[in-house]
Enzyme design. Sequence first.
Site, mmCIF file in Angstrom:
data_model
loop_
_atom_site.group_PDB
_atom_site.id
_atom_site.type_symbol
_atom_site.label_atom_id
_atom_site.label_comp_id
_atom_site.label_asym_id
_atom_site.label_seq_id
_atom_site.Cartn_x
_atom_site.Cartn_y
_atom_site.Cartn_z
ATOM 1 N N SER A 75 -27.924 5.746 -12.452
ATOM 2 C CA SER A 75 -29.323 5.563 -12.049
ATOM 3 C C SER A 75 -30.308 6.529 -12.709
ATOM 4 O O SER A 75 -31.347 6.816 -12.137
ATOM 5 C CB SER A 75 -29.430 5.686 -10.530
ATOM 6 O OG SER A 75 -28.980 6.957 -10.137
ATOM 7 N N TYR A 139 -31.926 1.114 -17.561
ATOM 8 C CA TYR A 139 -31.590 1.216 -16.139
ATOM 9 C C TYR A 139 -32.288 0.104 -15.350
ATOM 10 O O TYR A 139 -31.646 -0.668 -14.623
ATOM 11 C CB TYR A 139 -31.988 2.598 -15.604
ATOM 12 C CG TYR A 139 -31.940 2.690 -14.103
ATOM 13 C CD1 TYR A 139 -30.766 2.390 -13.408
ATOM 14 C CD2 TYR A 139 -33.073 3.046 -13.362
ATOM 15 C CE1 TYR A 139 -30.725 2.460 -12.023
ATOM 16 C CE2 TYR A 139 -33.035 3.118 -11.984
ATOM 17 C CZ TYR A 139 -31.866 2.814 -11.316
ATOM 18 O OH TYR A 139 -31.823 2.870 -9.939
ATOM 19 N N HIS A 187 -33.384 15.084 -10.817
ATOM 20 C CA HIS A 187 -34.499 14.624 -9.986
ATOM 21 C C HIS A 187 -35.434 15.754 -9.611
ATOM 22 O O HIS A 187 -35.022 16.895 -9.412
ATOM 23 C CB HIS A 187 -33.971 13.918 -8.729
ATOM 24 C CG HIS A 187 -33.285 12.632 -9.058
ATOM 25 N ND1 HIS A 187 -31.928 12.474 -9.006
ATOM 26 C CD2 HIS A 187 -33.784 11.456 -9.505
ATOM 27 C CE1 HIS A 187 -31.615 11.239 -9.391
ATOM 28 N NE2 HIS A 187 -32.729 10.607 -9.701
ATOM 29 N N GLY A 283 -39.126 6.789 -21.260
ATOM 30 C CA GLY A 283 -38.850 5.750 -20.254
ATOM 31 C C GLY A 283 -39.631 5.874 -18.961
ATOM 32 O O GLY A 283 -39.465 5.048 -18.067
ATOM 33 N N ASP A 284 -40.488 6.899 -18.816
ATOM 34 C CA ASP A 284 -41.207 7.106 -17.549
ATOM 35 C C ASP A 284 -42.542 6.368 -17.498
ATOM 36 O O ASP A 284 -43.457 6.675 -18.268
ATOM 37 C CB ASP A 284 -41.528 8.609 -17.367
ATOM 38 C CG ASP A 284 -40.387 9.391 -16.771
ATOM 39 O OD1 ASP A 284 -39.485 8.776 -16.169
ATOM 40 O OD2 ASP A 284 -40.407 10.633 -16.897
HETATM 41 N N1 UDP Z 1 -39.890 15.223 -13.564
HETATM 42 C C1 UDP Z 1 -40.417 16.389 -14.101
HETATM 43 N N2 UDP Z 1 -39.579 17.468 -14.233
HETATM 44 C C2 UDP Z 1 -38.264 17.442 -13.888
HETATM 45 C C3 UDP Z 1 -37.746 16.235 -13.323
HETATM 46 C C4 UDP Z 1 -38.574 15.152 -13.182
HETATM 47 O O1 UDP Z 1 -41.594 16.459 -14.449
HETATM 48 O O2 UDP Z 1 -37.561 18.446 -14.061
HETATM 49 C C5 UDP Z 1 -40.767 14.061 -13.401
HETATM 50 C C6 UDP Z 1 -40.278 12.804 -14.091
HETATM 51 O O3 UDP Z 1 -40.672 12.771 -15.440
HETATM 52 C C7 UDP Z 1 -40.931 11.716 -13.223
HETATM 53 C C8 UDP Z 1 -40.979 12.342 -11.832
HETATM 54 O O4 UDP Z 1 -40.813 13.750 -12.030
HETATM 55 O O5 UDP Z 1 -42.247 11.494 -13.643
HETATM 56 C C9 UDP Z 1 -39.854 11.842 -10.936
HETATM 57 O O6 UDP Z 1 -38.653 11.938 -11.665
HETATM 58 P P1 UDP Z 1 -37.227 11.773 -11.010
HETATM 59 O O7 UDP Z 1 -36.217 12.004 -12.095
HETATM 60 O O8 UDP Z 1 -37.139 12.629 -9.789
HETATM 61 O O9 UDP Z 1 -37.194 10.256 -10.515
HETATM 62 P P2 UDP Z 1 -37.422 8.842 -11.290
HETATM 63 O O10 UDP Z 1 -38.872 8.498 -11.038
HETATM 64 O O11 UDP Z 1 -37.075 9.014 -12.719
HETATM 65 O O12 UDP Z 1 -36.497 7.931 -10.584
#
Ligand code: UDP
Length: 327
Positions: A75, A139, A187, A283-284
């Site tokens: 995931s 994903y 995360h 990918g964000d």
């Molecule tokens: N993020 C960040 N720094 C980190 C981890 C995540 O800035 O060390 C950002 C990430 O790019 C996204 C948001 O936090 O915009 C949530 O990311 P996460 O991986 O928790 O969940 P996702 O949305 O990918 O399922």
Amino acid sequence: MILIVGGAGYIGSHLVKELVIQQEIIVLDNLSSGHENLIDERVRFVKGDLGDRETLNQLFSEFPIEAVMHFAANSLVGESVGNPYKYYYNNVSNTLTLLDVMLDHEVKNFIFSSTAATYGIPETSLITEATVTNPINPYGRSKLMIEHILEDFHQAYGLNYIVLRYFNAAGAHASGEIGEKHDPETHLIPIVLEHLLGKRESISVFGTDYDTHDGTCIRDYIHVTDLANAHILSLNALLEEKLQTATYNLGNGKGYSVKEIIDTCEKVTGVEANVVLSDRRPGDPATLVASSEKIYHELGWKAEYDLEDIIESAWTWHNSILVGSSN
Ligand code: UDP
């Protein structure tokens, strides 16, 4: 009896803790990212792979399984961009095997963990289930493929299913016994809390030039116990034959930026963070916020926990594992 595939993982283990009160449970998990010590001791645990036909055949032959809940997926958005084969193999091909064996044994109730990543870059600020799905990473695509397969399997084979599209799961169980534990952790909330506990030198903010009010990505964070409760309502709706198929968003309906998450973690913990502004992560999408009105109207579910509750529960858990690991 209910088969929980991936019940040793973060969300699966929280579901098990709630569901075990009302149902007999078997957990199947290969422990590739799950942890055996997260599994409630009242359930039967089988170590195995969801793509392993022989193990599945044995389970369905031996036990009177009425429904399957499937949490056993890879995931991580970033990892899926770099290694799409892993995502299509595990999330699609192995899930197809599981569905096929279920149908061989005439088990026709399925709860599927899907994701906000199926929407891609949505054109609306509040995503409903009618919002167009157009995932932008492997994903999200792997999850959407299974959603389409489920539609076809319902038509052709009478498989009943509920798809739950999670937004950002976070937080830990009120008992303090289980919580989020990924290795490596990617995360946001656990990373911030690990930093505030001194386990990491700094936190990187991935991207500060998004089209949002402060330039950082906005997500909808939902307590893992709220997610678990939505699964139980969905399972009961299938078992009681109130529904044959449904797709629901699961979120709080409120978005928080990466910077706001860090601020709230500082406020809840009273510890100041060392923040490094970094490049975007591939990918964000900029913003993902859910409307969960549909499941509220149809099953009466709504999120009970807010962002501070989420962070407080996660902070308690992270402190407890720190104490545990130093003993
Ligand atoms: N993020 C960040 N720094 C980190 C981890 C995540 O800035 O060390 C950002 C990430 O790019 C996204 C948001 O936090 O915009 C949530 O990311 P996460 O991986 O928790 O969940 P996702 O949305 O990918 O399922």
